[in-house]
Scaffold this active site. Structure first.
Site, PDB file in Angstrom:
ATOM      1  CB  SER A 277      -0.894   0.002   1.248  1.00 47.68           C
ATOM      2  OG  SER A 277      -1.480   1.266   1.459  1.00 47.68           O
ATOM      3  CE  LYS A 283      -4.480  -3.507   3.041  1.00 52.92           C
ATOM      4  NZ  LYS A 283      -5.018  -2.378   2.278  1.00 52.92           N
ATOM      5  CG  ASN A 285      -3.326  -4.781  -0.548  1.00 50.84           C
ATOM      6  OD1 ASN A 285      -3.980  -4.912   0.472  1.00 50.84           O
ATOM      7  ND2 ASN A 285      -2.735  -3.644  -0.878  1.00 50.84           N
ATOM      8  NE  ARG A 316     -23.104  -3.280 -44.456  1.00 51.15           N
ATOM      9  CZ  ARG A 316     -23.270  -3.483 -45.774  1.00 51.15           C
ATOM     10  NH1 ARG A 316     -23.787  -2.549 -46.524  1.00 51.15           N
ATOM     11  NH2 ARG A 316     -22.929  -4.630 -46.317  1.00 51.15           N
TER      12      ARG A 316
END
Length: 448
Positions: A277, A283, A285, A316
């Protein structure tokens, strides 16, 4: 016309969401190369049906090669705005550059023929990589299932602890979904057809050779032969979009489980190279699973766009056709990226058996209430009510008087052993692995 960056879209975020290897295959320059490959193939098909010469093929191919290297996607984009698609100015430039009669370029084709076929070419090439990424994720999952076939953990339903299971059994559910999704996408890629119908889908400009011409074009490009022109019958697009949506869902499930199981409070898994982080040094993660989940989350909306764009009017569509081009390439980019990131996550996933055991024991045996109630019912008709009351009161089941008086504390404690109530968890892992081993040996569809 100087060449610009080969990848004019996604250079910042493609690596974050795992699509770095797909960027070149789906770049603006790849689009130009695919469009020109189709034009060259049209001239080759014309030569095979007596509508162009070998010299024309050589000249068109040489000019197309130069333009592939030199044409600036930004400049072609500016030139495309007036006509609403890049084929119109590209054909003009190719005719000016090629040392061949104008009639030998874009023979009997319309812009949609070239753009649709180029999209199928891009999807086929990029889709092979997406399939490979899915297989990589499935292989990583299979290794986890095999290694942790008998590693006990708690199963969770509706966010609550339910019954004992094994990590291998959880991984087996991931594996079967990934294998099914891979097979579905592989089938969709094999069936991608060339498009060739002319201005209104009747092949009038190359009659009476039109049907053979369309088949020749498909063969030259390695695409499926179209039964009829599919200018306004968009099942090739929707079939591929749906297969990519299924694949993204199969990726999102294990990615979500990993993110939840890696939470600090659970601590049951961790990635080999977790991300940090910018503000919180502690942290760790599960970034690969997070970004896999993020990429997969964008897919359903794009699938919905593809499905909502099927109402092509008459010969089309005005707008519905145009909405498909970037939608489909973005689907390929995101699904492939999600599969890549999941593969990274699972290939280096650490399964913490101690945390699994800790969480399995968190309720003090309450998750075995089903088993205790079943045995207790042999002694009293109120078994479920007695066990439910004990669980709600937080009373350990081996200490609840209403239970112990019938079964005895020692027998209750034996019933509360989670490793004795795993059902067919191991058998399910074995069955999933056997199925995977069979499908993993199959060659990719459309390849020799």
């Amino acid at each position: 016309m100087p060449a610009q960056s080969d990848n004019t879209r996604g250079a910042l975020f493609d690596p974050v969401f795992g699509a770095g290897d797909l960027a070149t295959l789906l770049s603006d320059r790849a689009w130009i190369a695919a469009l020109l490959d189709v034009e060259v193939a049209i001239t080759r098909a014309a030569e095979k049906h007596g509508r162009a010469t070998a010299a024309d093929v050589t000249a068109v191919a040489a000019a197309a090669g130069e333009l592939t290297r030199e044409l600036d996607p930004a400049e072609l984009g500016r030139l495309s705005a007036a006509g609403g698609n890049p084929v119109i100015p590209l054909v003009k430039i190719l005719r000016e550059r090629a040392q061949a009669p104008a009639a030998a370029v874009h023979v009997g084709a319309t812009s949609q023929d070239v753009l649709d076929t180029a999209l199928m070419l891009l999807a086929h090439k990029a889709g092979r990589l997406v399939v490979a990424e899915l297989r990589g994720a499935a292989e990583a999952t299979a290794r986890l299932a095999r290694r942790h076939r008998d590693t006990p953990m708690v199963a969770r339903t509706l966010g609550q602890q339910a019954l004992p299971t094994t990590f291998g059994a959880l991984a087996a559910t991931w594996l079967v979904a990934l294998d099914d999704a891979t097979a579905s996408l592989d089938r969709a890629l094999v069936s991608l057809p060339a498009q060739y119908g002319g201005a209104a889908g009747t092949l009038a400009a190359v009659h009476p050779d039109g049907l053979a011409f369309a088949d020749t074009l498909a063969d030259l490009l390695g695409l499926a032969r179209p039964l009829v022109p599919w200018h306004t019958a968009r099942t090739p697009v929707t079939g591929l979009a749906a297969a990519l949506g299924i694949a993204a869902g199969a990726v999102a499930k294990p990615a979500t489980d990993v993110v939840l199981m890696a939470a600090t409070e659970l601590g049951e898994v961790s990635e080999d190279a977790p991300g940090g982080s910018s503000a919180m040094p502690h942290k760790r993660n599960p970034v690969a699973a997070i970004t896999a989940r993020a990429a997969a989350r964008r897919v359903p909306g794009l699938v919905a766009t593809a499905l909502a764009s099927t109402d092509h009017e008459f010969a089309r569509a005005a707008g519905a056709w145009h909405a498909e081009w970037e939608t489909l390439t973005d689907l390929l980019r995101l699904t492939g990226g999600a599969a890549h990131q999941l593969s990274v996550s699972l290939a280096g996933l650490h399964v913490h058996a101690d945390a699994l055991t800790r969480n399995l024991e968190l309720t003090g045996g309450a998750i075995l209430a089903e088993k205790v109630a079943a045995v207790l019912s042999e002694h009293t008709g109120s078994a479920r009510e007695i066990v439910t009351a004990a669980a709600r009161a937080g009373t350990p089941l081996d200490r609840d008087p209403g239970i112990v008086e019938h079964l005895g504390a020692d027998r209750v404690r034996a019933l509360l052993d989670p490793t004795r109530y795993l059902g067919h968890a191991g058998d399910l892992v074995d069955r999933a692995l056997a199925h995977h081993d069979t499908t993993a040996d199959r060659p990719l569809g459309g390849q020799a």
